[in-house]
Design an enzyme around this catalytic site. Structure first.
Site, PDB file in Angstrom:
ATOM      1  N   ASP A  88       0.840  -1.200   0.000  1.00  0.00           N
ATOM      2  CA  ASP A  88       0.000   0.000   0.000  1.00  0.00           C
ATOM      3  C   ASP A  88       0.874   1.249   0.000  1.00  0.00           C
ATOM      4  O   ASP A  88       0.517   2.267  -0.593  1.00  0.00           O
ATOM      5  CB  ASP A  88      -0.921   0.003   1.230  1.00  0.00           C
ATOM      6  CG  ASP A  88      -2.134   0.906   1.038  1.00  0.00           C
ATOM      7  OD1 ASP A  88      -2.423   1.294  -0.118  1.00  0.00           O
ATOM      8  OD2 ASP A  88      -2.807   1.233   2.037  1.00  0.00           O
ATOM      9  N   CYS A  96       1.150  10.279  -2.739  1.00  0.00           N
ATOM     10  CA  CYS A  96       1.684  10.414  -4.091  1.00  0.00           C
ATOM     11  C   CYS A  96       2.281  11.805  -4.197  1.00  0.00           C
ATOM     12  O   CYS A  96       1.594  12.789  -3.969  1.00  0.00           O
ATOM     13  CB  CYS A  96       0.565  10.230  -5.113  1.00  0.00           C
ATOM     14  SG  CYS A  96       1.127  10.490  -6.805  1.00  0.00           S
TER      15      CYS A  96
END
Lengths: 305, 305
Positions: free
Chosen positions: B18, B249
């Site tokens: 993840d 991100c």
């Protein structure tokens, strides 16, 4: 049900003082006043607007009197000035001379560590107790509202662990002067929820409803919001926070800021706890002030918006 | 005393899966293996090492089989592979062919929202229940350990609120297949402590000790660590986290990461909860991997160190 009583809380917005004091560039008085106006706009009704310290020690607070003289004269607002000694109380009183609004409440500070207290304000714990008791008495005698914060209550940068018994002994001494509230501050952001929940529970028993509790957390190690929740669970209903998580120093990444007002409000409102704060307006205020400082502020909620 | 039972917890280190899946630059297989080695070094004993998804959908996971083939064959470690369908389970089983160690446990995922589930993996809730039940049965029949995560359990990016009753109904259906654990995931980081504490308390009553609970939080709105504490208070003893808070991100600042392993461990150990993790070693691992990625990771504890 998960043990939880949805009772409203009060925010004390400390951005203008604790939030700004470490900023290396002096924020213009007019920008501070715009920030305070925004804070009133999003619903903050108690604000730490300045500290009465020597301008050579904290240059960012050199315009304290100028900021205070221009504050909106709102009946529903309480303006706090931080004071470290009797001279500070006298400066706070002077802001009200000649019929001016001025400061409504002084915030006294004692450090729960001999070493840190001596470095921060030249006082051992015993000296701090004596000075703060004298300040509280003096303020009350002069008709000035007063409260007090026990700083480094969850750990000291020099001595490490701080004994809960030490903090409770200080609180008991100060309680004798009848301050409007007693706060515990995790000045260096080392506290954890079990520690916070336990110490506030003990403080609550000591104060027994006679004097309200306030909490003050920094997010230095990521525990600030969890600590606020633990404090809530132990009966605290008054929370310091600063817009955007102001309070870090851009040149010292390890000196992280207060818990962010937006993150505290998101967590509380999302848990069913009324705060009186308009979160969208706070996020908009964050973005305006980020433009003034020329950098993004740490609040996670404002970044996610 | 502040209500609190100091019982040990188990970390599930999700950084390699993840944590990395949204990284825009492909991390070399050798760097992934060094990261996993570091994680074993700091005490992580259950690790989500890869996902078996189509490489065109998640290019970062295209080397799943290569990573798994090179994992240290430690008897005390459990390697998890994420699977979204039966084909994923078959890929997980294939890693064990020819006497190889391979994957120890598959992690199945169902989304607690029709809209999000359809966008994420082409399944309504009803379809997800059927698929996950079939996957759990198939894995068990093939001798593969299996657990399941209910994703978006605290809110959906498309539908907003997710009804607790929906989550509990899914959990009840999945419990019938006897997974090793059932996790609730706050995939988009919208949950708050009261919500988390309440839902896990209800799940705990439903599962009644038959199946352990696991939790998975993101810190998108600053509540991740507070939610972990609330989950602990409601009986959860297994916690997902990723080293450094990997999972954001860099090109999408609003897509923030998992709660950071270091911050979770600091909060838990500081609250007297044993984790089996060497925090200093985790911070050192953070700093090494930050060099690989060429940027600082979000963990507050690692920054304060």
């Amino acid at each position: 049900m998960y043990t939880f009583k949805p009772e409203p809380i009060e925010l004390v917005e400390v951005g203008p003082r604790d939030g700004l004091q470490n900023e290396p560039d002096i924020v213009a008085t007019v920008d501070k006043l715009a920030l305070i106006g925004d804070m009133l706009g999003y619903g903050a009704r108690r604000l730490e607007v300045a500290s009465f310290v020597h301008p050579q020690r904290v240059p960012q607070m050199a315009d304290a009197e100028a900021v205070i003289a221009a504050l909106p004269d709102r009946a529903d607002a309480t303006y706090i000035g931080l004071v470290l000694n009797k001279r500070g109380v006298m400066r706070a009183l002077a802001t009200r001379e000649n019929g001016r609004r001025g400061i409504d409440q002084v915030g006294c500070v004692i450090v729960a560590s001999d070493t840190f207290g001596q470095k921060n304000q030249g006082q051992t714990i015993a000296e701090g107790i004596a000075e703060n008791r004298a300040m509280l008495r003096f303020a009350k005698a002069e008709g000035m509202r007063a409260q007090v914060t026990i700083s480094a209550a969850f750990g000291c940068p020099f001595e490490g662990a701080v004994e809960p018994a030490t903090v409770l002994r200080i609180a008991e001494e100060l309680a004798a002067e009848g301050p409007e509230e007693i706060a515990l501050a995790d000045t260096i952001g080392v506290g954890t929820p079990a520690q916070v929940g336990s110490l506030f529970e003990r403080l609550g028993k000591l104060l027994d409803g006679r004097i309200p509790m306030r909490c003050h957390f920094h997010n230095t190690r990521g525990t600030g919001i969890a600590n606020a929740w633990a404090a809530y669970q132990s009966g605290v209903r008054i929370f310091d926070a600063s817009l955007g998580g102001l309070g870090g120093c851009p040149f010292a990444p390890k000196a992280t800021g207060n818990i962010a007002t937006e993150d505290l409000i998101y967590m509380m409102e999302g848990s069913g706890v009324a705060t009186g704060i308009d979160l969208d307006a706070a996020i908009a205020a964050n973005h305006r002030f980020a433009e003034v400082l020329g950098r993004e502020l740490p609040s996670m909620v404002a970044r996610a918006a």
